[in-house]
Design a protein around this motif. Structure first.
Motif, PDB file in Angstrom:
ATOM      1  N   SER A 258       0.847  -1.191   0.000  1.00  0.00           N
ATOM      2  CA  SER A 258       0.000   0.000   0.000  1.00  0.00           C
ATOM      3  C   SER A 258       0.886   1.245   0.000  1.00  0.00           C
ATOM      4  CB  SER A 258      -0.893  -0.017   1.245  1.00  0.00           C
ATOM      5  OG  SER A 258      -1.121   1.298   1.712  1.00  0.00           O
ATOM      6  N   VAL A 259       0.602   2.149  -0.919  1.00  0.00           N
ATOM      7  CA  VAL A 259       1.410   3.375  -1.006  1.00  0.00           C
ATOM      8  C   VAL A 259       1.249   4.187   0.281  1.00  0.00           C
ATOM      9  CG1 VAL A 259       1.654   5.574  -2.238  1.00  0.00           C
ATOM     10  CG2 VAL A 259       1.416   3.434  -3.518  1.00  0.00           C
ATOM     11  N   ASN A 260       0.035   4.219   0.831  1.00  0.00           N
ATOM     12  CA  ASN A 260      -0.185   4.948   2.078  1.00  0.00           C
ATOM     13  C   ASN A 260       0.665   4.352   3.205  1.00  0.00           C
ATOM     14  OD1 ASN A 260      -1.818   6.895   3.768  1.00  0.00           O
ATOM     15  ND2 ASN A 260      -2.279   4.956   4.796  1.00  0.00           N
ATOM     16  N   ALA A 261       0.643   3.019   3.306  1.00  0.00           N
ATOM     17  CA  ALA A 261       1.419   2.370   4.373  1.00  0.00           C
ATOM     18  C   ALA A 261       2.910   2.650   4.190  1.00  0.00           C
ATOM     19  CB  ALA A 261       1.151   0.866   4.375  1.00  0.00           C
ATOM     20  N   ALA A 262       3.367   2.657   2.951  1.00  0.00           N
ATOM     21  CA  ALA A 262       4.780   2.948   2.691  1.00  0.00           C
ATOM     22  C   ALA A 262       5.101   4.369   3.152  1.00  0.00           C
ATOM     23  CB  ALA A 262       5.098   2.781   1.204  1.00  0.00           C
ATOM     24  N   ARG A 263       4.201   5.318   2.871  1.00  0.00           N
ATOM     25  CA  ARG A 263       4.457   6.717   3.238  1.00  0.00           C
ATOM     26  C   ARG A 263       4.437   6.911   4.759  1.00  0.00           C
ATOM     27  NH1 ARG A 263       1.081   9.483  -1.811  1.00  0.00           N
ATOM     28  NH2 ARG A 263       2.573   8.717  -3.366  1.00  0.00           N
ATOM     29  N   VAL A 264       3.511   6.228   5.445  1.00  0.00           N
ATOM     30  CA  VAL A 264       3.483   6.318   6.912  1.00  0.00           C
ATOM     31  C   VAL A 264       4.797   5.766   7.471  1.00  0.00           C
ATOM     32  CG1 VAL A 264       2.344   5.483   9.013  1.00  0.00           C
ATOM     33  CG2 VAL A 264       0.957   6.226   7.062  1.00  0.00           C
ATOM     34  N   SER A 265       5.235   4.651   6.894  1.00  0.00           N
ATOM     35  CA  SER A 265       6.481   4.029   7.346  1.00  0.00           C
ATOM     36  C   SER A 265       7.683   4.952   7.089  1.00  0.00           C
ATOM     37  CB  SER A 265       6.647   2.688   6.631  1.00  0.00           C
ATOM     38  OG  SER A 265       7.902   2.157   6.852  1.00  0.00           O
ATOM     39  N   ILE A 266       7.677   5.646   5.954  1.00  0.00           N
ATOM     40  CA  ILE A 266       8.753   6.611   5.663  1.00  0.00           C
ATOM     41  C   ILE A 266       8.779   7.674   6.771  1.00  0.00           C
ATOM     42  CG2 ILE A 266       9.524   8.459   4.106  1.00  0.00           C
ATOM     43  CD1 ILE A 266       8.309   6.785   1.766  1.00  0.00           C
ATOM     44  N   GLY A 267       7.604   8.144   7.157  1.00  0.00           N
ATOM     45  CA  GLY A 267       7.509   9.177   8.199  1.00  0.00           C
ATOM     46  C   GLY A 267       8.078   8.688   9.520  1.00  0.00           C
ATOM     47  N   ARG A 268       7.778   7.430   9.866  1.00  0.00           N
ATOM     48  CA  ARG A 268       8.312   6.880  11.130  1.00  0.00           C
ATOM     49  C   ARG A 268       9.831   6.817  11.077  1.00  0.00           C
ATOM     50  NH1 ARG A 268       5.112   2.287  10.812  1.00  0.00           N
ATOM     51  NH2 ARG A 268       2.961   2.825  11.267  1.00  0.00           N
ATOM     52  N   ARG A 269      10.342   6.373   9.924  1.00  0.00           N
ATOM     53  CA  ARG A 269      11.801   6.279   9.771  1.00  0.00           C
ATOM     54  C   ARG A 269      12.438   7.667   9.828  1.00  0.00           C
ATOM     55  NH1 ARG A 269      12.758   0.973   7.792  1.00  0.00           N
ATOM     56  NH2 ARG A 269      10.690   0.057   7.612  1.00  0.00           N
ATOM     57  N   LEU A 270      11.764   8.630   9.236  1.00  0.00           N
ATOM     58  CA  LEU A 270      12.262  10.014   9.237  1.00  0.00           C
ATOM     59  C   LEU A 270      12.350  10.537  10.678  1.00  0.00           C
ATOM     60  CD1 LEU A 270      13.041  12.267   7.271  1.00  0.00           C
ATOM     61  CD2 LEU A 270      10.619  12.704   6.898  1.00  0.00           C
ATOM     62  N   ALA A 271      11.347  10.200  11.485  1.00  0.00           N
ATOM     63  CA  ALA A 271      11.349  10.647  12.892  1.00  0.00           C
ATOM     64  C   ALA A 271      12.538  10.049  13.635  1.00  0.00           C
ATOM     65  CB  ALA A 271      10.033  10.249  13.565  1.00  0.00           C
ATOM     66  N   ALA A 272      12.893   8.802  13.273  1.00  0.00           N
ATOM     67  CA  ALA A 272      14.029   8.163  13.940  1.00  0.00           C
ATOM     68  C   ALA A 272      15.347   8.737  13.412  1.00  0.00           C
ATOM     69  CB  ALA A 272      13.980   6.651  13.706  1.00  0.00           C
ATOM     70  N   GLU A 273      15.392   9.001  12.110  1.00  0.00           N
ATOM     71  CA  GLU A 273      16.649   9.479  11.513  1.00  0.00           C
ATOM     72  C   GLU A 273      16.903  10.956  11.811  1.00  0.00           C
ATOM     73  OE1 GLU A 273      16.743   8.576   7.314  1.00  0.00           O
ATOM     74  OE2 GLU A 273      16.497   6.426   7.637  1.00  0.00           O
ATOM     75  N   TYR A 274      15.850  11.751  11.792  1.00  0.00           N
ATOM     76  CA  TYR A 274      15.985  13.200  12.030  1.00  0.00           C
ATOM     77  C   TYR A 274      14.941  13.681  13.033  1.00  0.00           C
ATOM     78  CZ  TYR A 274      19.423  13.772   8.388  1.00  0.00           C
ATOM     79  OH  TYR A 274      20.569  13.703   7.662  1.00  0.00           O
ATOM     80  N   PRO A 275      15.131  13.366  14.316  1.00  0.00           N
ATOM     81  CA  PRO A 275      14.141  13.807  15.309  1.00  0.00           C
ATOM     82  C   PRO A 275      14.132  15.343  15.417  1.00  0.00           C
ATOM     83  CG  PRO A 275      16.063  12.805  16.371  1.00  0.00           C
ATOM     84  CD  PRO A 275      16.258  12.626  14.906  1.00  0.00           C
ATOM     85  N   ALA A 276      13.066  15.860  16.002  1.00  0.00           N
ATOM     86  CA  ALA A 276      12.971  17.309  16.208  1.00  0.00           C
ATOM     87  C   ALA A 276      12.282  17.562  17.546  1.00  0.00           C
ATOM     88  CB  ALA A 276      12.167  17.946  15.081  1.00  0.00           C
ATOM     89  N   GLU A 277      12.664  18.652  18.210  1.00  0.00           N
ATOM     90  CA  GLU A 277      11.922  19.069  19.404  1.00  0.00           C
ATOM     91  C   GLU A 277      10.889  20.074  18.939  1.00  0.00           C
ATOM     92  OE1 GLU A 277      14.144  20.405  22.791  1.00  0.00           O
ATOM     93  OE2 GLU A 277      15.389  18.580  22.728  1.00  0.00           O
ATOM     94  N   ALA A 278       9.636  19.675  19.018  1.00  0.00           N
ATOM     95  CA  ALA A 278       8.595  20.545  18.458  1.00  0.00           C
ATOM     96  C   ALA A 278       7.274  20.287  19.155  1.00  0.00           C
ATOM     97  CB  ALA A 278       8.482  20.286  16.954  1.00  0.00           C
ATOM     98  N   ASP A 279       6.290  21.162  18.858  1.00  0.00           N
ATOM     99  CA  ASP A 279       4.978  21.060  19.511  1.00  0.00           C
ATOM    100  C   ASP A 279       3.946  20.385  18.630  1.00  0.00           C
ATOM    101  OD1 ASP A 279       5.952  22.745  21.657  1.00  0.00           O
ATOM    102  OD2 ASP A 279       5.816  24.395  20.204  1.00  0.00           O
ATOM    103  N   LEU A 280       4.169  20.453  17.300  1.00  0.00           N
ATOM    104  CA  LEU A 280       3.129  19.982  16.391  1.00  0.00           C
ATOM    105  C   LEU A 280       3.752  19.509  15.077  1.00  0.00           C
ATOM    106  CD1 LEU A 280      -0.055  19.980  16.144  1.00  0.00           C
ATOM    107  CD2 LEU A 280       0.196  22.145  14.892  1.00  0.00           C
ATOM    108  N   VAL A 281       3.255  18.386  14.571  1.00  0.00           N
ATOM    109  CA  VAL A 281       3.663  17.907  13.242  1.00  0.00           C
ATOM    110  C   VAL A 281       2.539  18.233  12.270  1.00  0.00           C
ATOM    111  CG1 VAL A 281       4.273  15.903  11.835  1.00  0.00           C
ATOM    112  CG2 VAL A 281       4.938  15.967  14.243  1.00  0.00           C
ATOM    113  N   ILE A 282       2.854  18.965  11.217  1.00  0.00           N
ATOM    114  CA  ILE A 282       1.828  19.245  10.202  1.00  0.00           C
ATOM    115  C   ILE A 282       2.318  18.760   8.834  1.00  0.00           C
ATOM    116  CG2 ILE A 282       0.901  21.241  11.457  1.00  0.00           C
ATOM    117  CD1 ILE A 282       2.222  23.021   9.255  1.00  0.00           C
TER     118      ILE A 282
END
Ligand code: SF4
Length: 483
Positions: A258-282
């Motif tokens: 599923s392309v959606n599942a792949a994109r959600v997974s990319i986002g999770r990996r991105l959070a692990a690779e490049y974390p950020a201190e922030a209040d909101l993800v948009i």
């Protein structure tokens, strides 16, 4: 691209809705060819599907099979002639309509073949102005002697590059996919017929059930005798990884993923690779949305909608001029000020090509009261041109072509910037790297390029090595900008 063989059904209307579901793949022109068994009729024009067709036109397109196309140009200009399906009449008076998704890399060779045919006097003047039109011209020339199916089996092994095709004569619908399967193409079943389409989402909209992908190197023929499959080349899969990032709809499935599942997974990996201190993800809607959800899941930072998409205005990097592109962001997105004000934001987008969108976006978010803007990108830096069907612009126009990570960050005005790694992206697709093309990110082109393009690539490689370890620079600058 959409094709349907379904006697007794309103094939033009099915194709219209199929094209609607595929409008995101091309917004320059749209067309439908219909055959009633006696003749093939093509109606096409510049514009969106909804602008090209109305009830009256669709009602006049009667038949049992249809081929539809929405055009996004990679070769040839935006003219009526270059809209698809392309059409030829063969020497025996049969019609041939063809829709093509992808881009060929040996058009010079194919053009020579067409010129040779003209030279032998067996064919009319050369009128082809696009790679797609060359295929149609050559198929039409050969099919007069051996029939269209055999003509395709003979021609397609000589066609190189990315091609997913749907084409037809009066009786038969054909579908073919290049041996690398760069662009997607799927087969679906209707109660009383068959459908082929670029994406599974187009099967869903017409109520067709997914049967399978058209295999790389496979030719399908569908007519009153049923469905026939033949191989014109051995498969060497190299699916476009950018389909998972941006091109395909999230509700499409490619190679079982599923392309959606792949994109959600990319986002999770991105959070692990490049974390950020922030209040909101948009997200940058809409192609950044699943990755933003994944980033929020991976980071634990709340997810919210901070940007509202205006009316459907197309995809900004498809638009032709720099001026229009810069206007594009204002036309396209509006900030939700009460959500954004006083917040440290993570903004997730699918990709950075020229950087204009992100630059305007960061400015817009700061003007709307954001305290910090941390940009996270659900693909690696686009550093190389695509020769297989995406017009990313030349390397000079790619913001990551000449700048390292910190250079891009400064260029777009973000507080921090992080791109998902190639490994992270590939893992999210659940495909082995060996079955994917990622050339726009790593410069490894799986299908040999034509000589002039190869020369250009070598020059680029020299520039890159002269510039020093640009690629290494990404890692270092990336680490610097991790909070
Ligand atoms: S170069 Fe990039 S966009 Fe082009 S086919 Fe390969 S992965 Fe897809």
């Amino acid at each position: 691209m959409f094709g349907v063989w379904a006697p007794g059904e309103e094939v033009a209307k099915l194709t219209y809705f199929g094209l609607f579901a595929l409008q995101h793949r091309g917004q320059e022109a749209a067309g439908i060819a219909v055959s009633d068994g006696r003749q093939v009729v093509v109606f096409k024009d510049l514009g969106l599907v909804s602008q090209v067709f109305d009830e009256q036109t669709l009602s006049s397109l009667r038949g049992h099979l249809a081929v539809g196309h929405t055009r996004y140009s990679t070769t040839g200009s935006t003219t009526w002639e270059n809209a698809q399906p392309t059409f030829r009449t063969t020497a025996t008076g049969s019609g041939l309509a063809l829709g093509h998704n992808g881009n060929l890399v040996n058009t010079a060779e194919l053009r020579d073949e067409v010129n040779a045919l003209v030279g032998r006097g067996g064919h009319g003047a050369v009128t082809a102005t696009t790679d797609s039109d060359l295929i149609t011209e050559l198929l039409a020339a050969t099919s007069a002697d051996v029939g269209l199916e055999e003509a395709a089996v003979r021609l397609l092994p000589r066609v190189r590059g990315a091609f997913s095709l749907a084409f037809s004569d009066e009786q038969t619908l054909y579908a073919a996919r290049d041996p690398h399967g760069v662009r997607p193409l799927v087969l679906g079943r209707l109660e009383r017929g068959w459908v082929v389409a670029s994406e599974t989402a187009a099967l869903d909209i017409v109520g067709a059930s997914f049967v399978r992908e058209v295999e790389p190197g496979e030719l399908l023929a569908i007519d009153g005798n049923g469905l026939r499959s033949s191989r014109f080349a051995a498969p060497e899969p190299k699916g476009c990884v950018f389909e998972y990032v941006y091109l395909a709809r999230p509700d499409t499935t490619i190679a079982g993923r599923s392309v959606n599942a792949a994109r959600v997974s990319i986002g999770r990996r991105l959070a692990a690779e490049y974390p950020a201190e922030a209040d909101l993800v948009i997200p940058v809607p809409e192609s950044g949305t699943p990755a933003a959800i994944g980033f929020a899941q991976g980071s634990g930072i709340p997810y919210g909608q901070g940007l509202v998409k205006n009316a459907y205005v197309g995809r900004t990097f498809i638009q032709p001029s720099q001026t229009i592109r810069q206007l594009g962001i204002r036309l396209k997105l509006n900030p939700l000020r009460e959500v954004i004000r006083g917040k440290r934001l993570v903004v997730v987008d699918d990709s950075i090509v020229r950087g204009n969108t992100q630059r305007a976006l960061v400015r817009m978010l700061r003007e709307a009261g954001a305290l910090e803007v941390h940009v996270r990108i659900a693909s690696p830096p686009v550093r190389w041109p695509c020769f297989y069907g995406i017009d990313f612009a030349s390397r000079a126009e790619l913001v990551a072509g000449d700048l390292d990570l910190d250079g891009v960050r400064r260029s777009i005005g973000a507080d921090s910037l992080g791109y998902v790694s190639i490994d992270g992206l590939v893992q999210a697709t659940e495909q082995p790297a060996s079955r994917l093309c990622a050339a726009c990110f790593d410069g490894n082109y799986p299908i040999p390029l034509p000589e002039d393009a190869q020369l250009g690539k070598h020059l680029l490689e020299e520039i890159i090595s002269d510039e020093g370890a640009l690629a290494a620079g990404y890692g270092a600058a990336g680490a610097m900008h991790q909070p």
